[in-house]
Design an enzyme around this catalytic site. Structure first.
Site, PDB file in Angstrom:
ATOM      1  N   GLU A 296       1.256  -1.367  -0.270  1.00  0.00           N
ATOM      2  CA  GLU A 296       0.255   0.189   0.020  1.00  0.00           C
ATOM      3  C   GLU A 296       0.605   0.612   0.077  1.00  0.00           C
ATOM      4  OE1 GLU A 296      -3.769   0.352   0.454  1.00  0.00           O
ATOM      5  OE2 GLU A 296      -2.908   2.206  -0.531  1.00  0.00           O
ATOM      6  N   ASP A 300       1.639   4.025  -2.977  1.00  0.00           N
ATOM      7  CA  ASP A 300       0.239   5.531  -2.331  1.00  0.00           C
ATOM      8  C   ASP A 300       2.096   6.748  -2.589  1.00  0.00           C
ATOM      9  OD1 ASP A 300      -1.424   4.242  -1.289  1.00  0.00           O
ATOM     10  OD2 ASP A 300      -1.405   4.908   0.624  1.00  0.00           O
ATOM     11  N   SER A 520      -7.423   2.093  -3.323  1.00  0.00           N
ATOM     12  CA  SER A 520      -6.020   2.508  -2.446  1.00  0.00           C
ATOM     13  C   SER A 520      -5.160   3.817  -3.892  1.00  0.00           C
ATOM     14  CB  SER A 520      -5.591   1.738  -2.614  1.00  0.00           C
ATOM     15  OG  SER A 520      -5.005   1.499  -1.160  1.00  0.00           O
TER      16      SER A 520
END
Ligand SMILES: *[C@@H]1O[C@H](CO)[C@@H](O)[C@H](O)[C@H]1NC(C)=O
Ligand SMILES: *[C@@H]1O[C@H](CO)[C@@H](O)[C@H](O)[C@H]1NC(C)=O
Ligand SMILES: *[C@@H]1O[C@H](CO)[C@@H](O)[C@H](O)[C@H]1NC(C)=O
Ligand SMILES: *[C@@H]1O[C@H](CO)[C@@H](O)[C@H](O)[C@H]1NC(C)=O
Ligand SMILES: *[C@@H]1O[C@H](CO)[C@@H](O)[C@H](O)[C@H]1NC(C)=O
Ligand SMILES: *[C@@H]1O[C@H](CO)[C@@H](O)[C@H](O)[C@H]1NC(C)=O
Ligand SMILES: *[C@@H]1O[C@H](CO)[C@@H](O)[C@H](O)[C@H]1NC(C)=O
Ligand SMILES: *[C@@H]1O[C@H](CO)[C@@H](O)[C@H](O)[C@H]1NC(C)=O
Ligand SMILES: *[C@@H]1O[C@H](CO)[C@@H](O)[C@H](O)[C@H]1NC(C)=O
Ligand SMILES: *[C@@H]1O[C@H](CO)[C@@H](O)[C@H](O)[C@H]1NC(C)=O
Ligand SMILES: *[C@@H]1O[C@H](CO)[C@@H](O)[C@H](O)[C@H]1NC(C)=O
Ligand SMILES: CC(=O)N[C@H]1CO[C@H](CO)[C@@H](O)[C@@H]1O
Length: 607
Positions: A296, A300, A520
């Site tokens: 994640e 990001d 996400s």
């Protein structure tokens, strides 16, 4: 945060003695009762001298003024547009009544806490004390338990109900940790594809083949794909401007520096050697071992910072939470709620990045309403200061994200076990921008995602905010009469607000290229675009965009690619349909940077 030296008072039942305490105890009134979500089961009794950090929220009597100012400074048609508030102005507007501060201090004193034991937020609207479980139980007339998450190896110390002396009810909004049974989720999924498939979309050096991008972006999304498809290819940000972007990290997700360099070598060679500031919140770590890299976090930072490069100030916050359970101690070592830790920290900073993306969330119903409101009010404070907050809308359509859309997991948590669509939080907070997911179908048309479903729906806590009233009313008017009656709340804040690609992002993770998807991915990518819009505004001598929704739903609405194909399947239904205009699947649509930039710079009379 103002911080006083902490002197722990040994647990002393006697400290609570005295006539006023006795009167108070007689007058306990229940403050809040919740049903623990079914995923959490009672596990054991915490040791009585285990220390918890008890956070007491005092009411913010002027919050309605702050809210009005937030809407004014964010509304492009208001005369105060862009006149964001300073940290000090915001703090004045959320400060509690002196009477409340006094009442709380006196109550704490009866339990042995002196002024120097209290940690106050800068505005004085939060008071934090460190207290042994046994004393907390006495103060709140409750019993704590260790709860274990049925699926995850996660333990928390919570209670299902707590009380306060009657006279304190109007002076305390909430006390945590008590009733928050969150299970923060990262909204991502990974598909690791064989190398050949990925190479197909790139040339020998790994660079995206732009001439074929419309086709190739159907297989793999790169920084160039996003710039190309969102009309930002020709834009170069000015690195000398005071622009900034931030990414939040939770759940021990570490953003890896080497992975970022591999990503840049692959997709953005000019950004090689550039990096980001890592900031630890509440003891958050920064383990740079390749094995500790977070999928994640890597996703990001790579897309948010890659898209916004060469904007200089890029920040990654690592906020600690849910560390491993240590059986010997019988109690989890961390009992805090990560959002409040992060908000506390960031609200205390003079400089906050102009745009911040968060790819984590919970089901709204697992977050008690009082707590959700308070966290949401914290987001409003950042918005008033000119910060744009983006959140992933979730990956389970109108469902709860825990299980397959066909099963019956969409059950209300209010004791009635009613079937209903489940909103996500913080996406349901009206002061943030919720980002849903899209993908390119085989015909290179942008449609709502299909491998998972763009989180969407209507809040049960927050009413529909004025900026989206007409837009959402117009959508609801198109629904066939009776559609999903009882399953969703027509008057609630509707989400998502916007959307962006959410699938098959080419990311480097633990040294290897992988494809990662989820809303996400949509949120940090959208944040990258917002950073470019802020660059255009700052370059023109204008303030940054700040809280985005009032602009997006009005003057900015023409700057979106309307997504009209797909739906937000969940809870055994096909959810809502993407349609012309706003819809609870992809919101207003995906960004057309070039058009949004013109609108963000245009004088009102030219629109
Ligand atoms: C990155 O650093 C290396 C080694 O210092 C240097 O050779 C290279 O030119 C730098 N690349 C960029 C894009 O600055
Ligand atoms: C960093 O992560 C690696 C891999 O998970 C682990 O072996 C190592 O102990 C961690 N280091 C620290 C200091 O936590
Ligand atoms: C740069 O931006 C920050 C907010 O992110 C602001 O607090 C600061 O004053 C600005 N600095 C200058 C030199 O304008
Ligand atoms: C970048 O932003 C962070 C957070 O706003 C701030 O703490 C840091 O000082 C900034 N760094 C630079 C070089 O401006
Ligand atoms: C709701 O479901 C829970 C757990 O399955 C059960 O214990 C409870 O009795 C149910 N309540 C009602 C009102 O059906
Ligand atoms: C529906 O939303 C409103 C806020 O808009 C709220 O007051 C109401 O309680 C909600 N209804 C249910 C059943 O949750
Ligand atoms: C919301 O929109 C509806 C329909 O357009 C309108 O009747 C109503 O007055 C609006 N409410 C607010 C608070 O603006
Ligand atoms: C929708 O159905 C209700 C009864 O189920 C009825 O009263 C109402 O007039 C209908 N509205 C429309 C627009 O058909
Ligand atoms: C909803 O989307 C799914 C996946 O694209 C599709 O199979 C289904 O037909 C759609 N349902 C409706 C009612 O449009
Ligand atoms: C979605 O579209 C399908 C196919 O056109 C239609 O049958 C269904 O009623 C629509 N659902 C909603 C919630 O609008
Ligand atoms: C891209 O943005 C420019 C303005 O920067 C605009 O003139 C152009 O029409 C946009 N292209 C598309 C395909 O929307
Ligand atoms: C022309 C070209 O290279 N097309 C490729 C784009 O990406 C897809 C999916 O990865 C490949 O199947 C195509 O061959």
């Amino acid at each position: 945060m103002r911080s006083f030296a902490l002197v722990l008072v040994a647990v002393a039942a006697t400290a609570a003695a005295g006539p006023s305490a006795a009167t108070q105890e007689e007058a306990f009134v229940v403050k809040e009762t919740v049903q623990p979500p079914s995923a959490w089961v009672k596990h054991s009794t915490p040791s009585p001298d285990h220390i918890i950090k008890l956070r007491i929220a005092l009411p913010q009597p002027n919050f309605d003024i702050l809210e009005r100012l937030l809407y004014d400074v964010s509304d492009p048609y208001h005369e105060n547009y862009g006149l964001h508030l300073s940290k000090e102005e915001v703090e004045m507007l959320v400060a509690p009544e002196e009477e409340s501060a006094k009442a709380v201090a006196e109550w704490l004193e009866t339990h042995g806490f002196m002024e120097e034991d209290l940690e106050l937020s800068p505005a004085g609207d939060w008071v934090t004390i460190r207290v042994p479980v046994q004393l907390a139980e006495e103060m709140l007339n409750t019993k704590y338990h260790v709860y274990k998450h049925a699926a995850a190896d996660e333990y928390i110390v919570r209670t299902t109900s707590y009380s306060l002396p009657a006279f304190l009810h109007s002076h305390v909004e909430l006390v945590q940790p008590t009733t928050v049974f969150g299970s923060l989720k990262a909204f991502r999924s990974t598909i690791v594809l064989p190398d050949e498939v990925m190479k197909a979309a790139t040339d020998a050096s790994g660079k995206m083949l732009l001439s074929d991008a419309a086709t190739n972006c159907t297989g793999t999304i790169t920084v160039d794909c996003i710039k190309l498809l969102y009309n930002a290819t020709d834009y170069s940000p000015d690195p000398t401007l005071n622009n900034s972007i931030g990414i939040t990290g939770y759940l021990e997700e570490y953003a890896n520096y080497d992975d970022l360099q591999l990503f840049y070598a692959d997709q953005l060679p000019e950004a090689l050697n550039s990096s980001f500031d890592y900031i630890s919140v509440n003891g958050g770590q920064n383990n740079q071992s390749a094995d500790a890299a977070g999928g994640e976090a890597d996703l990001d930072v790579q897309f948010a910072f890659g898209l916004s490069y060469p904007i200089k100030n890029a920040t990654f916050w690592s906020t600690a939470g849910s560390p491993p359970f240590i059986p010997d101690l019988g109690t989890p070592t961390n009992t805090n709620e990560p959002y409040t830790e992060w908000l506390d920290f960031v609200l205390g900073q003079d400089n906050v990045p102009w745009v911040i993306s968060t790819s984590y969330g919970d089901d709204e119903q697992t977050v008690p309403e009082a707590f959700a409101r308070r966290v949401c009010a914290g987001f409003a404070q950042l918005g008033a200061r000119g910060v744009s907050l983006l959140f992933s809308s979730g990956d389970a359509g109108v469902g709860d994200g825990e299980s397959d859309p066909a099963d019956t997991s969409c059950i209300s948590n209010d004791g009635k076990n009613a079937t209903k669509f489940l909103a996500g939080f913080p996406a349901s907070c009206p002061y943030v921008t919720a980002v849903g997911g899209t993908t390119l179908n085989a015909d290179a048309e942008e449609v709502a995602v299909t491998r998972f479903f763009s989180g969407a729906g209507f809040s049960d806590y927050f009413e529909r905010p004025p900026y989206q009233n007409d837009t959402v009313e117009a959508y609801l008017a198109t629904l066939p009469n009776g559609t999903y009656d009882g399953l969703y709340n027509r008057t609630g804040r509707a989400f998502p607000d916007v959307a962006a690609f959410g699938d098959r992002y080419r990311v480097f993770w633990g040294g290897e290229p992988v494809l990662i998807g989820g809303t996400s991915a949509s949120s940090p990518a959208f944040a990258g675009i917002v950073a470019l819009l802020n660059d255009a505004r700052l370059g023109a001598g204008l303030p940054p965009l700040g809280f985005l929704n009032p602009f997006f739903y009005s003057k900015g609405a023409a700057g979106f690619n309307d997504i009209t194909v797909g739906n937000s399947t969940g809870c055994g239904t096909s959810g809502f349909n993407a349609s012309v205009g706003w819809d609870p699947v992809t919101g207003l649509g995906s960004p057309n940077f070039g058009l949004l930039k013109e609108l963000a710079l245009a004088k009102n009379e030219d629109c």
